[in-house]
Structure formats: C-alpha cells, structure tokens
Design a protein around this motif. Structure first.
Motif: not given
Length: 311
Positions: A95-96, A165-166, A169-173, A245-246
């Motif tokens: 998550v970091t 919060d990874r 970020s992944r959900r948005a990407v 990052a994603p």
C-alpha cells in the motif's frame, strides 16, 4: 584492483541514485558503467569507506550529466518527461508507493537546479551527509544544506497529492483503461478529477500534446480522439507498474511499445496522467505478454461531445 563484490553490493543503490538525479535510464546506465571504470583499477586498500566513495563518484558523474543536459532539455520539443521504469504490476497488499521515483515527482524535480536536485535527492532520499554531498557538487556543506532546503520547499509546494492506498490507485487506473479503450467518454469523466492534468512527451518524434491538457473534460476528449489513430487489431493496453505505481503500457503487437502511462490518484479519481510516447525513451521497455495479463483492446470509440462552456 578493487573488489568487484563490493561494487555489486552497491549496484542497485547506485543505479537508483543515478536515475533519480538524471531522470534517464540510459544516463543512469552510463553513469553506473563510468563509476565501475573508476572503481575497478583502485588498489584494494585505498578506499576505507567504499559506500561513501561510490556514492560521491556516481553523484558527481550524474551532477555533471544533468548540468550538460539542461541546454538540451530547454530545446526539447514539447514536454520533457523522465524515461519510465516499467515492471510487473505489484501485489495489491503493498500500500505504500515510492514517491521519490514517481513520474510526477521526477517532473517536479526537473524544475530544480542541478545542484538543488542532487542535494535534495542525496540528503532527503538516500540520507547522505551534507559533507559528502559537498564533495559531489563542489560546494560547502552549509551551501549544500541550503540547496537541499530550497529543493525540499519546492517539492512540498509543487508535488501533487496522491493516494498511498495502492488498491484505490489500481481501481482508478483500471477504470480509466477500460473507459479509454472503449472510447467511453462518460466513463472517463467519472474517473477523472475535474481539474485533471495530462502531460505527454513525444519529443517531436510522434504526435503528442506539446502543452499540458488541463481539465477532466479536455483530457477525456484528448484521449478518445488520439486513440482513433491506432489500428484496433494491433493495439494492446496492459496494466503495469510505472515508476513504482499502478500504470499502463500501450503497445503494437507487431512493432512494440507505443506509450507508457503513469498516474497520480487522489480520493479515487485520477489527478495527473503522464504519457511517454517518444520512441527514444521506450527502447528499454519490454512487451512480454503474461498469462495473467488482461489486455484491453480498442473498440469503436463513441464521438466525444463538444466541450461545454465553463460559463
């Protein structure tokens, strides 16, 4: 001759310093090779503190590279973005995010002077003492302290706020990737922050926006229109980590990488998008397909509506 094993122990750290200072994979590789050539002929007992010595050597090499690169980057066509680091997508439980190597952070660092950038990275990221940094940049320790402080203030003022919060970020990407490849304008507006900013680096080699595209609606319009130029039978878009990052890799199944996209996400929506399209910066990017890849394919794009008046 100096012990090769000592250099190998420091290799990853030295490369990390070089990439953060130069923002270039090629320059970081060259700096590491140069540092090795300076290390190899040294007598075994000449260097009492190998880590400090090698840190100073590679920092000085990169500082000189960055200073000489300033003129070239000022004449660069369009927006200059760092060469992307593309790796397999990381686990969701991590998550970091590593802000120090993020594309948006490196873009901010590009606005610092070479001395400010070097001092900030060495001290704030790698905890190098000011006295050692002074040797690398040819300044006094007090001067280096001031350089790092100025760099720190500017970074704090200009670096975009992002989610740590990874999974968010992944959900948005992922939502962005599905929407953009489907040409779904409304879905893009849902995932883009109203004040989203898109920067693209074509280096004058390929079509890209020479100035930042500002505003969620304009970013959505730009993305849906630019993808119409590609052959849907050949293009694939896959999730990758980009600079820790994603992010995403767009590639042609016949010719290779076309673009690498990195994002900053805040409160579940995408705030910045950085796209590297300059083929000179994508030569190191691999397009190996993996069994777990979900490759998004272009579909018929829906026409983007006319931009609404802000009034």
């Amino acid at each position: 001759m100096a012990e090769p094993a000592i250099f190998e122990q420091e290799r990853d750290r030295l490369w990390g310093i070089a990439y953060r200072i130069t923002g270039s994979v090629a320059d970081a590789d060259d700096a590491l090779q140069d540092a090795w050539l300076r290390w190899e002929p040294l007598p075994d007992d000449e260097v009492r503190a190998p880590r400090a010595y090698l840190t100073t050597v590679i920092s000085r090499i990169c500082y000189d590279q960055l200073t000489s690169a300033r003129a070239r980057r000022e004449a660069y066509v369009g927006t200059w973005l760092p060469e992307p680091l593309v790796t397999e997508a990381g686990p969701e439980e991590r998550v970091t995010l590593d802000d120090s190597v993020g594309t948006a952070m490196l873009f901010v660092l590009e606005r610092l002077t070479p001395a400010e950038r070097t001092a900030f990275i060495l001290h704030d990221v790698f905890s190098v003492p000011f006295a050692d940094i002074a040797d690398a940049v040819g300044r006094s320790p007090d001067s280096v302290r001031q350089l790092a402080s100025r760099g720190r203030r500017r970074v704090r003022a200009e670096a975009p706020r992002r989610s740590v919060d990874r999974r968010e970020s992944r959900r948005a990407v992922d939502a962005f990737l599905k929407a953009v490849m489907a040409g779904d304008f409304d879905a893009l507006l849902e995932v883009l922050d109203p004040d989203a900013v898109l920067r693209s680096d074509g280096g004058g080699r390929v079509t890209a926006a020479r100035l930042p595209v500002i505003g969620g609606e304009k970013v959505a319009t730009f993305m849906t229109r630019i993808l119409r130029n590609f052959d849907p039978d050949r293009m694939r878009l896959v999730a990758r980590d980009v600079n820790g990052a994603p992010g995403a890799l767009l590639y042609d199944v016949l010719t290779g990488p076309v673009a690498v996209w990195s994002f900053t996400v805040g409160e579940g929506r995408i705030r910045t998008i950085d796209g590297v399209l300059n083929p000179d910066k994508l030569g190191h990017v691999r397009t190996d397909e993996r069994p777990e890849d979900e490759a998004y394919r272009l579909t018929a794009a829906r026409p983007a509506p006319a931009l609404r008046s802000p009034h």
